[in-house]
Write a protein that holds these residues in place. Structure first.
Motif, short mmCIF file in Angstrom:
data_model
loop_
_atom_site.label_atom_id
_atom_site.label_comp_id
_atom_site.label_asym_id
_atom_site.label_seq_id
_atom_site.Cartn_x
_atom_site.Cartn_y
_atom_site.Cartn_z
N VAL A 11 0.84 -1.20 0.00
CA VAL A 11 0.00 0.00 0.00
C VAL A 11 0.88 1.25 0.00
N GLY A 15 0.98 4.22 -2.68
CA GLY A 15 0.95 5.62 -2.27
C GLY A 15 2.08 6.43 -2.90
N SER A 53 -7.11 8.80 -0.96
CA SER A 53 -6.24 8.69 0.22
C SER A 53 -6.88 7.75 1.24
N LEU A 56 -6.21 4.05 0.67
CA LEU A 56 -4.92 3.56 1.15
C LEU A 56 -4.93 3.40 2.67
N SER A 59 -7.46 0.64 3.81
CA SER A 59 -6.99 -0.72 3.53
C SER A 59 -6.07 -1.21 4.63
#
Length: 177
Positions: A11, A15, A53, A56, A59
């Protein structure tokens, strides 16, 4: 290394990829505005950034806080989809060149791109967004995040695609010349 930690690294890598997109997007925006470009529908951009955002953060948070398990059959399949979505996204970026942006910015007089993935689909980048948004959380069974993102992103993409279609139609119409 635990699967949760590996997922967090994945992740974080996504990002970092998103940050690279933003840097490229800003560079393309400067180029476009220097050529008389106009931005359309900027009101939905902030919510889009927040939603992506949240994908991410949500998650990772769901995996760590709710103890989501890595299920190999699901996880590896979803990882393959995430990788395919990234490949499609960068194919779109490469095809559009300086015309690609995270915002809806149109340079007057430039022809619509109809090569690469755009010869097959009208909005291939959004296919990549939908695939990644559903698949990334599911790499580690974060199904709540996947469901919430998918529903909210469907609404946001409806707005975004309408704005983009109107902007491109306006820019390519004879009155816009």
């Amino acid at each position: 290394m635990t699967s949760e930690l590996l997922f967090t690294v994945l992740v974080l890598a996504v990002g970092l990829e998103r940050l690279a997109e933003l840097v490229l997007s800003r560079r393309h925006a400067r180029w476009a505005f220097a050529r008389g470009a106009k931005e359309y529908g900027s009101g939905h951009y902030g919510p889009m950034v927040v939603l992506h955002s949240a994908l991410l953060v949500g998650s990772v948070a769901e995996v760590w806080l709710l103890g989501r398990a890595f299920l190999p059959a699901l996880g590896w399949t979803m990882l393959a989809i995430v990788v395919a979505a990234q490949a499609l996204r960068w194919w779109c970026i490469a095809t559009l060149g300086r015309q690609w942006n995270t915002r809806v910015i149109v340079v007057p007089g430039l022809a619509l791109v109809n090569r690469g993935p755009y010869r097959l689909l009208r909005h291939p980048n959004y296919v990549a967004v939908v695939l990644e948004g559903a698949a990334l959380p599911l790499v580690h069974s974060a199904w709540i995040t996947a469901c919430l993102f998918t529903v909210l992103d469907a609404w946001l993409l409806t707005v975004r695609i309408r704005v983009e279609d109107r902007a491109l139609a306006t820019a390519s119409s004879p009155a816009a010349s």
